[in-house]
Design a protein around this motif. Sequence first.
Motif, short mmCIF file in Angstrom:
data_model
loop_
_atom_site.label_atom_id
_atom_site.label_comp_id
_atom_site.label_asym_id
_atom_site.label_seq_id
_atom_site.Cartn_x
_atom_site.Cartn_y
_atom_site.Cartn_z
N ILE A 105 0.87 -1.18 0.00
CA ILE A 105 0.00 0.00 0.00
C ILE A 105 0.90 1.23 0.00
N TYR A 106 0.59 2.21 -0.83
CA TYR A 106 1.39 3.43 -0.80
C TYR A 106 0.61 4.60 -1.39
N GLU A 107 1.11 5.79 -1.08
CA GLU A 107 0.53 7.03 -1.60
C GLU A 107 1.56 7.69 -2.49
N TYR A 108 1.11 8.23 -3.64
CA TYR A 108 2.03 8.89 -4.56
C TYR A 108 1.32 10.05 -5.23
N TYR A 146 -3.78 7.06 -4.11
CA TYR A 146 -3.57 5.88 -3.27
C TYR A 146 -3.52 4.62 -4.13
N TYR A 147 -2.57 3.73 -3.78
CA TYR A 147 -2.34 2.55 -4.61
C TYR A 147 -2.24 1.29 -3.74
N VAL A 148 -2.70 0.18 -4.33
CA VAL A 148 -2.69 -1.11 -3.65
C VAL A 148 -2.17 -2.17 -4.60
N CYS A 149 -1.35 -3.08 -4.09
CA CYS A 149 -0.90 -4.26 -4.84
C CYS A 149 -1.43 -5.51 -4.15
N LEU A 150 -1.78 -6.51 -4.95
CA LEU A 150 -2.40 -7.73 -4.45
C LEU A 150 -1.57 -8.95 -4.81
N ALA A 151 -1.70 -10.02 -4.01
CA ALA A 151 -1.01 -11.28 -4.32
C ALA A 151 -1.59 -11.91 -5.58
N VAL A 155 -6.85 3.32 -5.84
CA VAL A 155 -8.10 3.22 -5.10
C VAL A 155 -8.54 4.58 -4.58
N GLU A 156 -9.81 4.64 -4.19
CA GLU A 156 -10.40 5.89 -3.74
C GLU A 156 -9.79 6.35 -2.42
N GLN A 157 -9.50 5.40 -1.54
CA GLN A 157 -8.93 5.70 -0.22
C GLN A 157 -8.21 4.47 0.30
N LEU A 158 -7.51 4.61 1.43
CA LEU A 158 -6.79 3.48 2.03
C LEU A 158 -7.43 3.00 3.33
N ASP A 159 -8.46 3.67 3.79
CA ASP A 159 -9.11 3.29 5.05
C ASP A 159 -9.62 1.86 4.97
N GLY A 160 -9.26 1.05 5.94
CA GLY A 160 -9.73 -0.34 5.99
C GLY A 160 -8.83 -1.30 5.25
N LEU A 161 -7.76 -0.81 4.60
CA LEU A 161 -6.84 -1.67 3.86
C LEU A 161 -5.49 -1.70 4.57
N GLU A 162 -4.94 -2.92 4.76
CA GLU A 162 -3.66 -3.07 5.46
C GLU A 162 -2.79 -4.08 4.74
N ILE A 163 -1.48 -3.86 4.78
CA ILE A 163 -0.53 -4.81 4.19
C ILE A 163 -0.62 -6.14 4.92
N ASN A 164 -0.59 -7.24 4.15
CA ASN A 164 -0.67 -8.63 4.62
C ASN A 164 -2.05 -9.04 5.11
N ASP A 174 -8.53 2.99 -11.07
CA ASP A 174 -7.68 2.77 -12.24
C ASP A 174 -6.76 1.60 -11.95
N VAL A 175 -6.36 0.90 -13.02
CA VAL A 175 -5.45 -0.23 -12.89
C VAL A 175 -4.41 -0.12 -13.99
N GLN A 176 -3.13 -0.15 -13.60
CA GLN A 176 -2.04 -0.04 -14.56
C GLN A 176 -0.98 -1.10 -14.27
N ARG A 177 -0.25 -1.49 -15.31
CA ARG A 177 0.88 -2.41 -15.12
C ARG A 177 2.16 -1.58 -14.99
N ARG A 178 2.88 -1.82 -13.92
CA ARG A 178 4.16 -1.17 -13.68
C ARG A 178 5.22 -2.26 -13.64
N GLU A 179 5.94 -2.42 -14.76
CA GLU A 179 6.91 -3.50 -14.92
C GLU A 179 6.22 -4.84 -14.69
N GLU A 180 6.57 -5.58 -13.68
CA GLU A 180 5.97 -6.92 -13.45
C GLU A 180 4.81 -6.86 -12.46
N GLN A 181 4.43 -5.68 -12.03
CA GLN A 181 3.41 -5.54 -11.00
C GLN A 181 2.16 -4.86 -11.58
N VAL A 182 0.97 -5.34 -11.15
CA VAL A 182 -0.29 -4.68 -11.46
C VAL A 182 -0.64 -3.78 -10.28
N VAL A 183 -0.80 -2.49 -10.54
CA VAL A 183 -1.03 -1.50 -9.49
C VAL A 183 -2.46 -0.99 -9.59
#
Length: 395
Positions: free
Chosen positions: A21-24, A28-33, A70-79, A58-67
């Motif tokens: 999870i990160y902000e840029y 706000y962006y999320v990566c999934l397994a 999202v609208e917000q990060l509330d309720g989302l946590e790494i792992n 929005d969903v974009q491919r960044r090298e080997e990762q799909v990013v």
Amino acid sequence: MKTLYYDSSYTTSWDTTITDIYEYKGHYYVCLAETAFYPEGGGQPCDTGTIGSVQVLDVQRREEQVVHQVEQLDGLEINAGVHCDIDWKRRFDHMQQHTGQHLLSAICLKELNAETLSFHMGEDYATIDINCSALSGAEMMELEQRVNEYIYRNLPVHGYFINQEELARLTLVKMPKVTENIRIVEIEGVEHNACGGTHVARTGELGILKLYRAEKQKAHTRLYFKYGYRALADYQEALAKLDVFTNRFNTGRKDVVERFHKWEEEQQGLKAEIEQLRRENDRYLAEQLISEAEVAHSSVLTHIFDHKSSQDLQRIASELLMRQQRHVLLATKQDRKILLARHEESELRCGAFFKEHLASFGGKGGGNDQSAQGGFTNEEDLLGFYEYASVQLSQ
């Protein structure tokens, strides 16, 4: 990261783990397994939906990762475990348009020997540019008919990965840029195409193709089209509009064009009649204004109308100038416009007169020596300038 959309385009709901999870730059962006969200690419827009209860924008491919943006990060946590859902209506629409593009491009090549140069999927229409200088209406109808025949054959559509050795055994219109993980989309008996998009399982799911227009693009032609639910929605909208006319003309759909042409002829007749009455009215007004000026011994024909357009003023002024040799000053409250015109032997410079005095009354306009027009934002300024000009021109 595992891409589930390659396993099946029909995966719309799954459970996975958040890996990052990160902000840029305020987003706000999320990566999934594992993800079934298709990232934008190859002419196809991205999927949307939800990660947990959070909207995916929005969903974009960044090298080997799909990013995933999202609208917000509330309720989302790494792992943390999370449930995801695809917006199926949007996904299936993209599947219909994209597979449909493959089929349309293949038939363009087969029937017209026209290779597809580019593909774009918009929110309303999808388009392809083909290597063809022009396409007639009859050719478009034939092309549309041929593609729909392939739809109704309900041919299987397969997506799979191959290696370089397997690629060498296939006939492709355009070779892929990648040398590894080459994905092929095959419409059985029609074509093989290197593509990473999401597609339907059989051509019958395309429903129907509707070609809308062929637009010249330099030496090429751009085809606008819709498949499936898009074409159905357009058909429903078109029928709804057609029914407005059938009800208005109290006729059936088959007769509405003929009835419309008859109505158009009637309107032309009425328009000619109105024009004749307008000319007669202009002549009457001109005679009336000339009589009033003669009684008043005025050198200027002046009148202000409540309900005339600026075009009406021009016609009436022309009628007056053909009949007498006085200056003409006409105004209309409806459009808040004023017109000044001179007779042929006058030395008055109408445009110069307006340029010198119009701005003092908040008016804008101009003209030449023979005539000038001005406009005002309110009636008070119009009347003020009209009275001023009437006095000045009478002296």
